[in-house]
Design an enzyme around this catalytic site. Structure first.
Site, PDB file in Angstrom:
ATOM      1  N   GLU A  79       0.862  -1.228   0.099  1.00 37.44           N
ATOM      2  CA  GLU A  79      -0.139   0.184   0.042  1.00 37.44           C
ATOM      3  C   GLU A  79       0.952   1.194   0.129  1.00 37.44           C
ATOM      4  O   GLU A  79       0.335   2.402   0.305  1.00 37.44           O
ATOM      5  CB  GLU A  79      -0.877   0.150   1.220  1.00 37.44           C
ATOM      6  CG  GLU A  79      -0.520  -0.056   2.398  1.00 37.44           C
ATOM      7  CD  GLU A  79      -1.573  -0.154   3.614  1.00 37.44           C
ATOM      8  OE1 GLU A  79      -2.217   1.056   3.871  1.00 37.44           O
ATOM      9  OE2 GLU A  79      -1.755  -1.202   4.245  1.00 37.44           O
ATOM     10  N   CYS A 111      -3.314  -3.755   4.287  1.00 35.93           N
ATOM     11  CA  CYS A 111      -2.295  -4.583   4.725  1.00 35.93           C
ATOM     12  C   CYS A 111      -2.672  -6.182   4.366  1.00 35.93           C
ATOM     13  O   CYS A 111      -1.736  -6.920   4.555  1.00 35.93           O
ATOM     14  CB  CYS A 111      -2.515  -4.479   6.210  1.00 35.93           C
ATOM     15  SG  CYS A 111      -2.043  -2.957   6.843  1.00 35.93           S
ATOM     16  N   HIS A 233      -2.233 -10.439  12.363  1.00 32.11           N
ATOM     17  CA  HIS A 233      -1.681  -9.136  11.793  1.00 32.11           C
ATOM     18  C   HIS A 233      -1.548  -8.217  12.740  1.00 32.11           C
ATOM     19  O   HIS A 233      -2.155  -8.109  14.035  1.00 32.11           O
ATOM     20  CB  HIS A 233      -2.902  -8.656  10.970  1.00 32.11           C
ATOM     21  CG  HIS A 233      -2.526  -7.160  10.360  1.00 32.11           C
ATOM     22  ND1 HIS A 233      -1.468  -6.928   9.810  1.00 32.11           N
ATOM     23  CD2 HIS A 233      -3.126  -6.019  10.677  1.00 32.11           C
ATOM     24  CE1 HIS A 233      -1.272  -5.538   9.589  1.00 32.11           C
ATOM     25  NE2 HIS A 233      -2.296  -5.142   9.989  1.00 32.11           N
TER      26      HIS A 233
END
Length: 398
Positions: A79, A111, A233
């Site tokens: 990104e 992400c 994450h």
């Protein structure tokens, strides 16, 4: 036929800012960062570093070990894209000297894009098991100064070779997915730092987690008791713990946080690495937890906007021979620490404006560097060499 990760490696940026330094300069209790976020520091790139150079460095390390044979696809997940048209992977393809018989694309969904790239790669390999795919997840998390996100900045990349008969991790076929349009985090084209609704983003992360988990189970996925360790994450380290607690609450199962902790050793020092975050956590688990052969790892990938996926992988026998934790240790220890003033000056310097010509002096110690812009075109080079592009000369210090 087993499919999965043959080899993987990380890379980070040239500089580091310690959160104690940031806290002292801004009048914040450092415990807010140390315990509230479980963060200690974050990486920040030199002016001659970007997502391309970080990704190319990580990729060069795995290719040095595994070779280029069989690689027919390069997928660059980010990104922190450097061009609205050309894939950042094209620059990496050139720097690495890959064959012209390689397809190159870029994936984007905050992400989550690293996991999207992984799943695309697995599909390609299943179609032709003789092929391998190079997946590069590389990002620079950069937030406005004095914002709530400033202490959660970071920079890092992970490169993975995906193929049949994987040496590290077999990715199992069942996965759970949850997607919905949510404005929790976004960056319009004309902004260099993102817009964030922090509370909504945390809610989206947790909601996507339980949604992905339910889809995973509905499709025949394993029960929690059958999963040995978890990697979630990590936009900041504490978030992975919050996610695990929500999963435990949602399922009503008592799954110890000790099954998550081994994955949390690198993020406190590298900061948020967006698409690379989950896979930096996976490397942490592989590096810090012994005797993982045959163990099943549950992975939760999240990308704002919002999308979540839960999938599992099984660690392969003899995996230890393919790990190189010394590289990660050297990356973390080898960064140059910045003072608060140096950091803030560098943060401003990364605002390039509308310039179409500039050059960067050599700062990075990595093998590749971002030389600058020549008539708006990005120029990269081996960091040890000067480069001449047309009539434009770029040398050290100019």
């Amino acid at each position: 036929m087993k499919l999965g990760i043959v080899d993987m490696e990380l890379a980070s940026a040239n500089y580091v800012v310690r959160l104690d330094t940031l806290a002292k300069a801004t009048g914040v209790d450092p415990n807010k960062y140390r315990f509230g976020l479980r963060q200690e520091a974050f990486s920040i790139p030199a002016l001659d570093e970007d997502a391309v150079t970080l990704g190319a460095t990580a990729a060069a390390r795995v290719l040095e070990r595994a070779g280029q044979e069989g690689i027919r696809t390069l997928i660059f997940a980010t990104e922190s894209g450097v061009d609205q048209s050309k894939s950042a992977g094209m620059f990496v393809h050139s720097l690495l000297g890959l064959s012209t018989a390689v397809r190159v694309i870029e994936t984007k969904q905050a992400c989550y894009a690293g996991t999207a790239a992984l799943q695309l790669a697995l599909g390609l390999v299943s179609r032709n098991p003789s092929e391998r795919v190079l997946v590069v997840a590389s990002d620079i998390a950069r937030y406005a100064v004095a914002s709530a996100g400033e202490p959660t900045q970071g920079a890092g990349a992970v490169a993975m070779i995906i193929g049949a008969d994987p040496a590290l991790l077999e990715i199992e076929p069942v996965s759970g997915i949850w997607s919905a349009h949510i404005d929790d985090f976004w960056r319009p084209n004309d902004l260099s730092t993102p817009l964030v609704d922090g509370e909504r983003s945390m809610d989206a992360y947790l909601g996507a987690f339980t949604g992905a988990w339910e889809d995973y189970r509905a499709r025949g996925g394993f029960e929690l008791a059958e999963i040995d360790f978890f990697v979630h994450h990590q936009p900041f380290t504490k978030m992975a713990i919050k996610g695990h607690r929500r999963l435990v609450e949602h399922t009503g199962k008592n799954v110890e946080e000790s099954r998550v902790e081994p994955s949390l050793n690198y993020t406190p020092y590298l900061g948020n690495c967006y698409t690379a975050s989950l896979y930096i956590g996976l490397l942490s688990l592989l590096h810090f937890k012994r005797e993982l052969s045959g163990k099943r790892i549950g992975c939760y990938s999240y990308g704002s906007g919002a999308e979540g996926e839960f999938f599992t992988g099984v660690v392969q026998p003899g995996y230890e021979r393919f790990l190189h934790p010394n590289i990660a240790a050297q990356e973390i220890a080898g960064r140059t620490e910045l003072s608060f003033e140096e950091y803030r000056d560098l943060h401003v310097a990364h605002e390039r404006g509308s310039a179409v010509n500039y050059s960067n002096s050599r700062k990075t110690r990595a093998p590749y560097r971002f030389v600058g812009l020549c008539d708006g075109a990005r120029v990269y080079a081996d960091s040890t060499l000067p480069i001449v592009t047309g009539t434009w000369n770029v040398h050290e210090g100019h």
